[in-house]
Design a protein around this motif. Structure first.
Motif, PDB file in Angstrom:
ATOM      1  N   PRO A 331     146.801  30.574 120.302  1.00 42.01           N
ATOM      2  CA  PRO A 331     147.733  30.277 121.401  1.00 42.01           C
ATOM      3  C   PRO A 331     147.028  29.638 122.601  1.00 42.01           C
ATOM      4  O   PRO A 331     145.802  29.702 122.734  1.00 42.01           O
ATOM      5  N   GLU A 332     147.828  29.045 123.481  1.00 41.79           N
ATOM      6  CA  GLU A 332     147.304  28.556 124.760  1.00 41.79           C
ATOM      7  C   GLU A 332     146.915  29.767 125.606  1.00 41.79           C
ATOM      8  O   GLU A 332     147.595  30.803 125.576  1.00 41.79           O
ATOM      9  N   VAL A 333     145.835  29.644 126.354  1.00 43.42           N
ATOM     10  CA  VAL A 333     145.361  30.774 127.161  1.00 43.42           C
ATOM     11  C   VAL A 333     145.241  30.367 128.625  1.00 43.42           C
ATOM     12  O   VAL A 333     144.711  29.296 128.934  1.00 43.42           O
ATOM     13  N   ILE A 334     145.757  31.212 129.493  1.00 44.08           N
ATOM     14  CA  ILE A 334     145.577  31.061 130.940  1.00 44.08           C
ATOM     15  C   ILE A 334     144.788  32.263 131.422  1.00 44.08           C
ATOM     16  O   ILE A 334     145.196  33.414 131.210  1.00 44.08           O
ATOM     17  N   HIS A 335     143.648  32.019 132.039  1.00 38.57           N
ATOM     18  CA  HIS A 335     142.854  33.111 132.620  1.00 38.57           C
ATOM     19  C   HIS A 335     143.074  33.144 134.123  1.00 38.57           C
ATOM     20  O   HIS A 335     143.100  32.095 134.769  1.00 38.57           O
ATOM     21  N   TRP A 336     143.233  34.342 134.648  1.00 43.51           N
ATOM     22  CA  TRP A 336     143.371  34.446 136.099  1.00 43.51           C
ATOM     23  C   TRP A 336     142.468  35.551 136.649  1.00 43.51           C
ATOM     24  O   TRP A 336     141.982  36.404 135.912  1.00 43.51           O
ATOM     25  N   GLY A 337     142.244  35.478 137.963  1.00 47.75           N
ATOM     26  CA  GLY A 337     141.417  36.475 138.624  1.00 47.75           C
ATOM     27  C   GLY A 337     142.188  37.760 138.863  1.00 47.75           C
ATOM     28  O   GLY A 337     143.400  37.836 138.661  1.00 47.75           O
ATOM     29  N   HIS A 338     141.469  38.767 139.314  1.00 47.20           N
ATOM     30  CA  HIS A 338     142.101  40.058 139.600  1.00 47.20           C
ATOM     31  C   HIS A 338     142.872  39.989 140.920  1.00 47.20           C
ATOM     32  O   HIS A 338     142.565  39.189 141.800  1.00 47.20           O
ATOM     33  N   VAL A 339     143.859  40.861 141.032  1.00 48.34           N
ATOM     34  CA  VAL A 339     144.603  40.964 142.284  1.00 48.34           C
ATOM     35  C   VAL A 339     144.191  42.247 142.991  1.00 48.34           C
ATOM     36  O   VAL A 339     144.130  43.321 142.380  1.00 48.34           O
ATOM     37  N   GLN A 340     143.854  42.117 144.259  1.00 50.12           N
ATOM     38  CA  GLN A 340     143.538  43.269 145.110  1.00 50.12           C
ATOM     39  C   GLN A 340     144.714  43.481 146.059  1.00 50.12           C
ATOM     40  O   GLN A 340     145.350  42.521 146.503  1.00 50.12           O
ATOM     41  N   VAL A 341     144.997  44.716 146.361  1.00 43.28           N
ATOM     42  CA  VAL A 341     146.117  45.046 147.246  1.00 43.28           C
ATOM     43  C   VAL A 341     145.576  45.750 148.485  1.00 43.28           C
ATOM     44  O   VAL A 341     144.791  46.695 148.376  1.00 43.28           O
ATOM     45  N   ASP A 342     145.991  45.281 149.652  1.00 45.97           N
ATOM     46  CA  ASP A 342     145.516  45.906 150.888  1.00 45.97           C
ATOM     47  C   ASP A 342     146.325  47.162 151.207  1.00 45.97           C
ATOM     48  O   ASP A 342     147.217  47.552 150.460  1.00 45.97           O
ATOM     49  N   GLU A 343     146.006  47.821 152.267  1.00 46.58           N
ATOM     50  CA  GLU A 343     146.776  48.906 152.894  1.00 46.58           C
ATOM     51  C   GLU A 343     146.496  50.299 152.341  1.00 46.58           C
ATOM     52  O   GLU A 343     146.581  51.294 153.063  1.00 46.58           O
ATOM     53  N   TYR A 344     146.143  50.438 151.055  1.00 42.72           N
ATOM     54  CA  TYR A 344     146.034  51.767 150.457  1.00 42.72           C
ATOM     55  C   TYR A 344     144.614  52.321 150.509  1.00 42.72           C
ATOM     56  O   TYR A 344     143.640  51.595 150.335  1.00 42.72           O
ATOM     57  N   ASP A 345     144.524  53.637 150.734  1.00 38.18           N
ATOM     58  CA  ASP A 345     143.236  54.325 150.668  1.00 38.18           C
ATOM     59  C   ASP A 345     142.892  54.724 149.237  1.00 38.18           C
ATOM     60  O   ASP A 345     141.731  54.874 148.883  1.00 38.18           O
ATOM     61  N   VAL A 346     143.925  54.895 148.405  1.00 38.67           N
ATOM     62  CA  VAL A 346     143.730  55.306 147.015  1.00 38.67           C
ATOM     63  C   VAL A 346     143.366  54.084 146.179  1.00 38.67           C
ATOM     64  O   VAL A 346     143.994  53.034 146.282  1.00 38.67           O
ATOM     65  N   LYS A 347     142.343  54.216 145.338  1.00 42.56           N
ATOM     66  CA  LYS A 347     141.923  53.126 144.457  1.00 42.56           C
ATOM     67  C   LYS A 347     143.039  52.775 143.482  1.00 42.56           C
ATOM     68  O   LYS A 347     143.694  53.652 142.930  1.00 42.56           O
ATOM     69  N   MET A 348     143.248  51.466 143.276  1.00 39.42           N
ATOM     70  CA  MET A 348     144.298  51.008 142.384  1.00 39.42           C
ATOM     71  C   MET A 348     143.800  51.049 140.944  1.00 39.42           C
ATOM     72  O   MET A 348     143.424  50.042 140.355  1.00 39.42           O
ATOM     73  N   SER A 349     143.785  52.257 140.407  1.00 40.96           N
ATOM     74  CA  SER A 349     143.285  52.501 139.053  1.00 40.96           C
ATOM     75  C   SER A 349     144.112  53.616 138.432  1.00 40.96           C
ATOM     76  O   SER A 349     144.325  54.668 139.047  1.00 40.96           O
ATOM     77  N   THR A 350     144.596  53.378 137.208  1.00 35.56           N
ATOM     78  CA  THR A 350     145.421  54.383 136.536  1.00 35.56           C
ATOM     79  C   THR A 350     144.679  55.708 136.398  1.00 35.56           C
ATOM     80  O   THR A 350     145.244  56.777 136.667  1.00 35.56           O
ATOM     81  N   SER A 351     143.419  55.650 135.985  1.00 35.59           N
ATOM     82  CA  SER A 351     142.658  56.895 135.789  1.00 35.59           C
ATOM     83  C   SER A 351     142.441  57.628 137.105  1.00 35.59           C
ATOM     84  O   SER A 351     142.543  58.860 137.168  1.00 35.59           O
ATOM     85  N   THR A 352     142.161  56.882 138.191  1.00 33.20           N
ATOM     86  CA  THR A 352     141.944  57.521 139.493  1.00 33.20           C
ATOM     87  C   THR A 352     143.220  58.185 139.995  1.00 33.20           C
ATOM     88  O   THR A 352     143.202  59.328 140.468  1.00 33.20           O
ATOM     89  N   ILE A 353     144.331  57.471 139.896  1.00 32.67           N
ATOM     90  CA  ILE A 353     145.610  58.025 140.361  1.00 32.67           C
ATOM     91  C   ILE A 353     145.975  59.261 139.536  1.00 32.67           C
ATOM     92  O   ILE A 353     146.443  60.269 140.069  1.00 32.67           O
TER      93      ILE A 353
END
Length: 571
Positions: A331-353
């Motif tokens: 298939p055709e592939v599109i690669h993109w960078g990660h998205v960071q979200v501001d404002e939160y003190d909690v790490k945006m990680s399923t395992s951490t949450i």
């Protein structure tokens, strides 16, 4: 208002009402017309009491037209506004780049491949937002495939399957097909057998450390030249569960001297002793690695375009070896960078949450402090507000930062018109009111006079926030009531002449009655805030959005015997 001015108001209001109705393909709204009308015509403002009545009649006329009549009339009145609409549509259509080689496919099929090891954090919303938008643009298909073939390291959460589908629905999209990889293990076995027959795979009992040393030295392991018959026998033993974890793997035969060691004879299947949590898959012990499982499924489900993180570029390269053995087209592939979200003190990680929830530091996945979709949903953020913000990030290979203010701005536009206004007072101070009316009558919504006022009694005194109490002898304006002077620890009513605010700078404050107010807990990302809301707030249905004046928008969560609870959305 004289006749000439009235006619000007009608003409300008009609243009804005037509623009509003055509843009959103719905009926025009008085509130949406009043803002730009008054902003563009300052000379209308002295007649602010009369203008809503004129606008209401114009809006009624516009709403009686069908879509084609509205467009024709707007083109007659102001062709430039029509051109502006066309430019906006063009910009919206091309917020995301065109998919590569899209015209070469009969149907565009894209997949979201979540690991159901927990509910989604905010970053997870990016993929369905983009895939769903592309589906709509190309009239394609949206496949959700749960990549749940790791029952140990990323152990599936049985509740996450439905939770993720619910989140996709909340964002405004409906998958055309839903697949669970753990239901398809026999399919992966069949393709492994075929790959073995093609000379593309061999069984290996080297320890991880042993193979790593050989791989990094570009040396073949002693099992690499094993004949296909022996490999088939040992693979069937893997399938039958005759090996324990770490005793045997099936490797894809690639190029042992490849310049990238990560691509050298990678593992396609391994043994896992931990049973899968799904009863339907609990008997399996021989599990495919993600690159093998995902590669096979992308082909079998007809996926034409894949979006994946820039850090997963090696996945496509590994899978290409399998595709070459089977003579499949990648298939055709599109690669993109990660998205960071501001404002939160909690790490945006399923395992951490998950750890914070299980440890009691967060009340749940929908705690307002959690950077999760469930949290935003409970706070009253509309799914489309998140989607629009995610689309604006594009598909850049660079890491991008999502500002929560972008989501809040989008949501504000969606909820402002429907959110009635109420007062909410924190750490209130009580003051008796001397003189004046027995009740205040602030409007339910400043742009919708037809909704009427809230009636708030003052006979038992009022409660205001400490910083809103002026020094003795100074005045404040109790919104919807009038002007009062702080005298001898009470509020003395001085009248309802609004010039005290407009010309003398008297501060406008919110308030609740000292008796009969509603104890309310406002849950916010910074912690809970306790206070009292005006009496009418108790009648607002759960799940409705309100605006607590001078505080912000909130979603009504529950009215209990002891207190009401609302979740803060944003200012």
């Amino acid at each position: 208002m004289d006749d000439d001015l009235r006619e000007r108001v009608r003409t300008e209001a009609e243009k804005h009402a037509l623009f509003n109705a055509v843009k959103y393909e719905s009926e025009a709204d008085v509130g949406a017309v009043m803002g730009p009308l008054m902003g563009e015509n300052p000379d209308f403002r002295p007649h602010g009491d009369e203008i809503p009545g004129v606008v209401g009649g114009v809006v009624a006329d516009v709403n009686a037209m069908d879509g084609e009549e509205r467009l024709e009339r707007l083109l007659e009145l102001d062709p430039e506004l029509v051109a502006e609409l066309e430019e906006e549509e063009q910009e919206d259509e091309h917020t995301l780049p065109d998919l590569p080689n899209a015209g070469e496919y009969e149907e565009i099929r894209m997949r979201q491949a979540p690991n159901p090891n927990g509910p989604w954090h905010i970053g997870h919303a990016r993929m369905p937002s983009v895939i769903g938008t592309y589906k709509e643009r190309y009239d394609g298909s949206f496949v959700v495939r749960f990549d749940d073939t790791d029952p140990e390291t990323k152990r599936p959460d049985l509740d996450a399957y439905d939770a993720i589908l619910s989140d996709i629905e909340y964002l405004g999209f409906e998958p055309d097909e839903v697949i669970r990889a753990s239901d398809r293990v026999e399919t992966y076995y069949d393709h492994a057998r075929e790959l073995i027959d093609l000379g593309g795979a061999y069984t290996c009992s080297c320890s991880g450390e042993e193979f790593s040393d050989l791989k990094n030295s570009a040396e073949a392991c002693p099992h690499r030249d094993k004949d296909a018959e022996t490999t088939r026998e040992e693979f069937e033993a893997m399938v039958d569960g005759e090996y324990g974890a770490g005793e045997m793997v099936l490797r894809v035969r690639t190029d042992i001297e490849h310049k990238n060691p990560a691509l050298r004879d990678w593992v396609a299947f391994r043994m896992i002793d931990t049973p899968h949590p799904r009863e339907e898959a609990a008997e399996y012990r021989c599990w495919p690695m993600l690159d093998f499982q995902s590669g096979v499924d992308d082909h079998l489900t007809g996926v034409t375009h894949i979006i994946r993180g820039i850090d997963l570029q090696d996945s496509a390269k590994r899978q290409q070896f399998v595709y070459d053995y089977f003579d499949w087209e990648y298939p055709e592939v599109i690669h993109w960078g990660h998205v960071q979200v501001d404002e939160y003190d909690v790490k945006m990680s399923t395992s951490t949450i998950k750890e914070l929830v299980e440890g009691g530091e967060l009340a749940g996945w929908d705690d307002p402090r959690a950077p999760t979709i469930k949290s935003l949903r409970r706070r009253g953020i509309r799914g489309s507000a998140i989607v629009d913000a995610m689309i604006e990030l594009g598909t850049s290979t660079s890491n991008v930062e999502l500002s929560m203010s972008a989501i809040y701005a989008n949501n504000r536009e969606l909820v402002d018109d429907g959110a009635n206004r109420y007062f909410f007072v924190r750490d209130g101070v009580d003051k008796q009111v001397v003189g004046g009316p027995e009740e205040g009558k602030p409007p339910l919504h400043p742009d919708h006079q037809d909704r009427g006022p809230r009636v708030i009694p003052v006979t038992g005194g009022v409660r205001v926030e400490p910083e809103d109490v002026p020094t003795n002898g100074e005045r404040v304006w109790l919104k919807g009531y009038g002007c009062v002077r702080h005298t001898r620890d009470a509020f003395e009513y001085t009248g309802d002449d609004i010039s005290a605010v407009r010309e003398e700078g008297v501060q406008v404050v919110h308030w609740v009655p000292a008796e009969g107010s509603v104890p309310t807990r406002l849950r916010t990302p910074d912690g809970d805030v306790e206070g009292e809301a005006e009496p009418a707030f108790a009648e607002v249905d759960a799940d409705e959005m309100v605006q607590f004046e001078r505080i912000g928008f909130a979603r009504v969560d529950d009215h209990g015997e002891d207190e009401s609870v609302a979740y803060f959305a944003h200012k």
